[in-house]
Design a protein around this motif. Structure first.
Motif, PDB file in Angstrom:
ATOM      1  N   ASN A 102     -21.690   1.191   6.489  1.00 19.46           N
ATOM      2  CA  ASN A 102     -21.193   2.258   5.629  1.00 19.46           C
ATOM      3  C   ASN A 102     -22.027   2.273   4.358  1.00 19.46           C
ATOM      4  O   ASN A 102     -21.950   1.360   3.543  1.00 19.46           O
ATOM      5  CB  ASN A 102     -19.716   2.002   5.306  1.00 19.46           C
ATOM      6  N   VAL A 103     -22.861   3.323   4.213  1.00 16.11           N
ATOM      7  CA  VAL A 103     -23.725   3.360   3.025  1.00 16.11           C
ATOM      8  C   VAL A 103     -22.905   3.925   1.869  1.00 16.11           C
ATOM      9  O   VAL A 103     -23.059   5.074   1.479  1.00 16.11           O
ATOM     10  CB  VAL A 103     -24.975   4.229   3.263  1.00 16.11           C
ATOM     11  N   ALA A 104     -22.036   3.141   1.369  1.00 15.18           N
ATOM     12  CA  ALA A 104     -21.136   3.617   0.332  1.00 15.18           C
ATOM     13  C   ALA A 104     -21.361   2.791  -0.917  1.00 15.18           C
ATOM     14  O   ALA A 104     -21.900   3.252  -1.913  1.00 15.18           O
ATOM     15  CB  ALA A 104     -19.699   3.492   0.803  1.00 15.18           C
ATOM     16  N   SER A 105     -20.988   1.553  -0.843  1.00  9.59           N
ATOM     17  CA  SER A 105     -21.111   0.699  -2.016  1.00  9.59           C
ATOM     18  C   SER A 105     -22.316  -0.208  -1.843  1.00  9.59           C
ATOM     19  O   SER A 105     -22.906  -0.293  -0.773  1.00  9.59           O
ATOM     20  CB  SER A 105     -19.853  -0.131  -2.164  1.00  9.59           C
ATOM     21  N   THR A 106     -22.686  -0.874  -2.899  1.00  4.41           N
ATOM     22  CA  THR A 106     -23.824  -1.792  -2.864  1.00  4.41           C
ATOM     23  C   THR A 106     -23.309  -3.219  -2.935  1.00  4.41           C
ATOM     24  O   THR A 106     -22.132  -3.459  -3.157  1.00  4.41           O
ATOM     25  CB  THR A 106     -24.736  -1.529  -4.070  1.00  4.41           C
ATOM     26  N   GLY A 107     -24.243  -4.135  -2.775  1.00  2.19           N
ATOM     27  CA  GLY A 107     -23.890  -5.528  -3.013  1.00  2.19           C
ATOM     28  C   GLY A 107     -23.406  -6.268  -1.782  1.00  2.19           C
ATOM     29  O   GLY A 107     -22.981  -7.409  -1.889  1.00  2.19           O
ATOM     30  N   ASN A 108     -23.437  -5.611  -0.569  1.00  2.00           N
ATOM     31  CA  ASN A 108     -23.036  -6.394   0.596  1.00  2.00           C
ATOM     32  C   ASN A 108     -23.828  -6.098   1.863  1.00  2.00           C
ATOM     33  O   ASN A 108     -23.459  -6.549   2.937  1.00  2.00           O
ATOM     34  CB  ASN A 108     -21.525  -6.260   0.848  1.00  2.00           C
ATOM     35  N   SER A 109     -24.907  -5.328   1.760  1.00  2.00           N
ATOM     36  CA  SER A 109     -25.744  -5.041   2.938  1.00  2.00           C
ATOM     37  C   SER A 109     -27.102  -4.545   2.458  1.00  2.00           C
ATOM     38  O   SER A 109     -27.230  -4.021   1.341  1.00  2.00           O
ATOM     39  CB  SER A 109     -25.079  -3.966   3.805  1.00  2.00           C
ATOM     40  N   SER A 325     -18.850  -3.076  -8.270  1.00  2.00           N
ATOM     41  CA  SER A 325     -19.847  -3.915  -7.603  1.00  2.00           C
ATOM     42  C   SER A 325     -20.741  -4.546  -8.655  1.00  2.00           C
ATOM     43  O   SER A 325     -20.976  -3.971  -9.717  1.00  2.00           O
ATOM     44  CB  SER A 325     -20.668  -3.051  -6.655  1.00  2.00           C
ATOM     45  N   ASP A 326     -21.259  -5.739  -8.338  1.00  2.00           N
ATOM     46  CA  ASP A 326     -22.154  -6.429  -9.271  1.00  2.00           C
ATOM     47  C   ASP A 326     -23.614  -6.069  -9.028  1.00  2.00           C
ATOM     48  O   ASP A 326     -24.500  -6.518  -9.740  1.00  2.00           O
ATOM     49  CB  ASP A 326     -22.031  -7.953  -9.094  1.00  2.00           C
ATOM     50  N   SER A 327     -23.879  -5.289  -7.990  1.00  2.00           N
ATOM     51  CA  SER A 327     -25.260  -5.034  -7.594  1.00  2.00           C
ATOM     52  C   SER A 327     -26.010  -4.252  -8.670  1.00  2.00           C
ATOM     53  O   SER A 327     -25.442  -3.408  -9.362  1.00  2.00           O
ATOM     54  CB  SER A 327     -25.282  -4.258  -6.288  1.00  2.00           C
ATOM     55  N   ALA A 328     -27.309  -4.532  -8.758  1.00  2.00           N
ATOM     56  CA  ALA A 328     -28.158  -3.790  -9.703  1.00  2.00           C
ATOM     57  C   ALA A 328     -28.589  -2.456  -9.097  1.00  2.00           C
ATOM     58  O   ALA A 328     -29.128  -1.596  -9.788  1.00  2.00           O
ATOM     59  CB  ALA A 328     -29.383  -4.633 -10.050  1.00  2.00           C
TER      60      ALA A 328
END
Ligand SMILES: *Cc1c(COP(=O)(O)O)cnc(C)c1O
Length: 457
Positions: A102-109, A325-328
């Motif tokens: 699921n290309v929704a949030s960042t930080g896990n794929s 999310s913590d992703s940059a």
């Protein structure tokens, strides 16, 4: 064990059979009826209480549905601008469902980073400036929708409003276009600007391209602070191109948003001889392009790009605690319509990497040459009249006997070739669009033979 748990093993057992069927279908694509104008129906059946299980459903598919499909990914389906599917894109598309990211949030794929890479490759392919941001959409219609949402946000900002937050209210916005695609009108209705509110800019003589002097006058006379111009880079019938450089200069002068719809026409940039037609595209505020047409990836792929990440963000970003999310990396749901969606970058990743700029350049050049070859045959024929010399990949013509609809019907019922109706300067015609890597010169000969027989019957 429940039925789904059991079917996991059935899937593993059937995968060879499903793959073999797929290979056979692709091998026969060339010989299948190109279209099914008889409107086949699935057998009447109500939803079962107890499911049949995958094995029985697979058999039902092969028996009941498979004969009803057309060969639209095949080489002689020349309706609309349909495109095909490259082998690498198909592999990527299969895997997209297997891995179901699921290309929704960042930080896990890795998925978001892949989509960002693909968007960058697309800018390289089309030679667009770096610094554009955007996202992959369901198609060009959705990309046009994002374009109009951003344009509306800009037009609101010009008059001190945040339309995404407060609604369109009494904001004064005017939209100008010469030959907008039908999807742009749909989108104007969807975003609340109104389908009927477009100010039609006259076209140049014998062309669908915008008369830039007429636009200048309309902009000068327009008292409204919010102005949007929808320009075409490739209209559907004439494949005409608006003068983007001149239009961009006018838009700048009059604080108008410039949206360019280049769903298939933008690929003319891959051809050195046609490159100049889209000069000025780098000045556009937003751009629409299609992946599932001339780029030959499976359906569910459009491309939206803009120079205004902040406005796109204002239109698409909503916050909620579970979305943190913590992703940059940027979050793609802040740059598109959906919150959750398919990992549609993967087929592009496969295909762009597999064939590169030269591979796509060759396909575009081949399709244009095929359109020109068909046009030459039509011009030489005693039975047909070419309504306009083709510039790109689309040919528009009609039978000299005037029985256009009957000729098209016979052609499409023959199963060899599929084309759609078109109109040029008020005259009804038949339209053929070449946009598939599979089409070769022998197909053009088959198309000519089918036309000769459809007009003579
Ligand atoms: C096809 C097309 C569209 C709509 O694209 P979809 O991918 O079908 O949604 C928009 N603009 C132009 C110029 C087109 O050719």
């Amino acid at each position: 064990m429940g039925p789904m748990q059991q079917d996991q093993q059935t899937l593993f057992d059937l995968q060879g059979e499903i793959a073999a069927w797929s290979v056979e279908w692709l091998k026969q694509l060339d010989e299948r009826p190109v279209a099914r104008p008889d409107d086949p129906q699935p057998p009447a059946r109500s939803l079962p209480q107890d499911g049949l299980g995958l094995s029985a459903v697979w058999q039902a598919f092969v028996r009941d549905l498979a004969p009803g499909f057309n060969a639209s990914p095949g080489p002689r389906y020349l309706g609309f601008v349909t495109g095909g599917v490259t082998p690498a894109a198909l592999a990527g598309d299969w895997l997209t469902s297997v891995i179901d990211q699921n290309v929704a949030s960042t930080g896990n794929s890795i998925a978001t980073a892949v989509e960002l890479q693909v968007l960058d490759w697309l800018c390289q392919l089309l030679d667009l400036p770096s610094g554009l941001v955007g996202s992959l959409t369901t198609g060009a219609t959705a990309a046009n929708l994002l374009g109009m949402a951003c344009a509306r946000q800009y037009a609101g900002w010009r008059q001190g409003r945040d339309i995404a937050r407060d609604g369109i209210g009494g904001a004064a916005i005017r939209v100008f276009s010469a030959t907008p695609h039908a999807s742009s009108l749909k989108v104007l209705g969807l975003v609340g600007l109104g389908r009927g509110q477009v100010t039609e800019v006259p076209s140049l003589a014998d062309s669908e391209a915008m008369d830039t002097d007429a636009l200048r006058q309309l902009l000068v006379d327009c008292p409204v602070p919010g102005k949007i111009v929808i320009a075409s880079a490739g209209t559907v019938t004439g494949t005409d191109f608006d003068d983007l450089r001149a239009i961009a200069a006018l838009c700048r002068e009059h604080h108008a948003w410039l949206h360019v719809d280049g769903a298939f026409g933008l690929f003319s940039r891959l051809d050195a001889e046609r490159r100049a037609w889209t000069e000025g595209i780098e000045l556009a505020d937003s751009i629409t392009c299609d992946g599932h047409k001339w780029l030959n990836v499976p359906y569910d792929c459009g491309i939206f790009l803009t120079r205004h990440p902040d406005l796109l963000q204002q239109c698409c970003s909503v916050s909620a605690p579970y979305l943190a999310s913590d992703s940059a990396l940027p979050t793609l749901m802040d740059r598109g319509i959906e919150q959750s969606r398919r990992f549609r970058a993967l087929p592009l990743w496969f295909s762009l990497l597999a064939y590169g700029r030269d591979g796509f350049g060759r396909m575009v050049a081949d399709n244009c040459r095929q359109a020109a070859a068909l046009a030459d045959w039509l011009e030489a024929s005693a039975d047909f009249e070419l309504l306009k010399p083709p510039k790109l990949n689309v040919v528009i013509f009609r039978p000299k006997n005037g029985a256009t609809a009957a000729c098209l019907r016979r052609l499409n019922q023959g199963g060899e070739v599929f084309m759609t109706p078109g109109q040029w300067q008020g005259r009804d015609g038949i339209r053929a669009a070449f946009s598939n890597w599979r089409t070769d010169d022998a197909d053009v000969e088959r198309v000519c033979r089918a036309l000769a027989s459809a007009v003579g019957a």
